[in-house]
Enzyme design. Structure first.
Site, mmCIF file in Angstrom:
data_model
loop_
_atom_site.group_PDB
_atom_site.id
_atom_site.type_symbol
_atom_site.label_atom_id
_atom_site.label_comp_id
_atom_site.label_asym_id
_atom_site.label_seq_id
_atom_site.Cartn_x
_atom_site.Cartn_y
_atom_site.Cartn_z
ATOM 1 N N LYS A 1 -48.952 -33.469 -15.417
ATOM 2 C CA LYS A 1 -47.697 -33.283 -16.149
ATOM 3 C C LYS A 1 -46.808 -32.277 -15.413
ATOM 4 C CE LYS A 1 -49.912 -34.556 -20.461
ATOM 5 N NZ LYS A 1 -50.562 -34.194 -21.708
ATOM 6 N N GLN B 1 -52.141 -28.976 -24.849
ATOM 7 C CA GLN B 1 -53.002 -30.108 -24.489
ATOM 8 C C GLN B 1 -54.127 -30.290 -25.514
ATOM 9 O OE1 GLN B 1 -52.347 -32.233 -22.079
ATOM 10 N NE2 GLN B 1 -54.222 -33.433 -22.237
ATOM 11 N N ASP C 1 -44.311 -33.407 -27.986
ATOM 12 C CA ASP C 1 -45.408 -34.319 -28.340
ATOM 13 C C ASP C 1 -45.091 -35.100 -29.616
ATOM 14 O OD1 ASP C 1 -47.657 -34.674 -26.760
ATOM 15 O OD2 ASP C 1 -48.517 -32.728 -27.303
HETATM 16 N N1 GUN Z 1 -54.338 -35.330 -24.748
HETATM 17 C C1 GUN Z 1 -54.347 -36.643 -24.442
HETATM 18 N N2 GUN Z 1 -53.114 -37.181 -24.601
HETATM 19 C C2 GUN Z 1 -52.313 -36.172 -25.017
HETATM 20 C C3 GUN Z 1 -50.926 -36.100 -25.338
HETATM 21 O O1 GUN Z 1 -50.162 -37.075 -25.289
HETATM 22 N N3 GUN Z 1 -50.483 -34.871 -25.720
HETATM 23 C C4 GUN Z 1 -51.297 -33.786 -25.807
HETATM 24 N N4 GUN Z 1 -50.764 -32.633 -26.210
HETATM 25 N N5 GUN Z 1 -52.576 -33.827 -25.503
HETATM 26 C C5 GUN Z 1 -53.078 -35.025 -25.113
#
Ligand code: GUN
Length: 288
Positions: free
Chosen positions: A57, A101, A124
């Site tokens: 990311k 995350q 998110d």
């Molecule tokens: N873990 C796996 N996919 C995601 C996501 O889209 N956002 C977050 N914050 N954690 C994740």
């Protein structure tokens, strides 16, 4: 007559197209003397898969000229210390997006984290205000994987209006929101889950099938309607290899379009995170 093989979605190519548009926008902002959008990612604990997702990311951010800031907290941190960090990020005028995350270590509630995040920075889309906005059809930040799925379907001109869409999975981050987005596109949506009776009979009716169950290769070739669009969200580690929720080798001979277990939905999810960060920036700085 031999059946044509499915179109295999090239998520990386789609993602690159969108990311170059985003990079152009950052260049324009720079020319106008404005700072770039800034995403802040928080990693709690040292799960290697989460650490690698966070890196991906951040790399995506810096490649298009976004600022990216990382905060790492130990697995044994108290929930109230994570909340204090988020409150600080909420107050920081130079932070546009906040992403913590998932999954989180035991003792830290994902719901508490989502509720502590400023809805205007909730890239998110997990804050109850944003979830409520999605449900009631108001503008807000929407979870990234569902946005990426709709973008894949649109860019392949899959007709969603009146289509039968079946979603396997009912999580707050993928299953529920993708079902709502499909409904907004006028699909007839069925949600399935671990207690659905005769799941295969339901999926065989699907013109659009979204597999987000977190169960390796659970969707077999004969669960798929010939010609269907099959979107595989699963990322399941099996013997050191990541496999999807769909048995890809069998499904590609039945489906009309299919996302591969790697390079399908994943790159689009990260791209939608970048889009959400830009949206958050623009609505916070009124610079759209
Ligand atoms: N873990 C796996 N996919 C995601 C996501 O889209 N956002 C977050 N914050 N954690 C994740």
């Amino acid at each position: 007559m031999e059946r044509q093989q499915a179109i295999v979605v090239d998520g990386k190519a789609l993602a690159n197209d969108i990311r170059s548009e985003l990079a152009n926008r950052v260049t324009e902002l720079g020319r106008a003397g404005q700072r770039p959008p800034c995403l802040c990612v928080v990693l709690v604990g040292d799960d290697p898969a989460s650490a690698s997702y966070i890196k991906g990311k951040q790399r995506a951010c810096t490649r298009i000229g976004f600022e990216s800031v990382e905060h790492r907290l130990p697995a044994n941190v108290r929930e109230r210390d994570v909340l204090a960090l988020i409150e600080g990020l909420n107050r920081d005028p130079e932070v546009d997006g906040i992403l913590v995350q998932l999954p989180l270590p035991a003792g830290i509630r994902a719901e508490a984290i989502a509720e502590a995040t400023d809805p205007a920075k909730d890239v998110d889309g997990l804050h109850p205000i944003n979830a409520g906005r999605l449900l009631s059809g108001q503008p807000g930040l929407v979870p990234c994987t569902p946005l990426g799925i709709i973008e894949i379907l649109k860019r392949h001109e899959i007709d969603m209006q009146g289509a039968r869409a079946v979603v396997i999975g009912r999580s707050a981050i993928v299953g529920k929101p993708v079902g709502i987005l499909l409904l907004q596109q006028h699909a007839t949506v069925t949600f399935c889950h671990s207690r659905t009776r005769d799941l295969a009979a339901v999926t065989r009716e699907a013109d659009i099938l979204v597999a987000a169950a977190g169960s390796a290769r659970m969707v077999k070739g004969d669960w798929i309607k010939p010609g269907a669009a099959v979107i595989d969200v699963g990322v399941n580690p099996i013997d050191g290899v990541l496999v999807g929720d769909v048995d890809f080798d069998a499904a590609k001979d039945v489906a009309g379009l299919i996302t591969p277990p790697r390079g399908g939905v994943g790159p689009m999810t990260i791209t939608m995170l970048l889009c959400n960060t830009l949206r958050a920036y623009e609505s916070r700085t009124n610079s759209s």
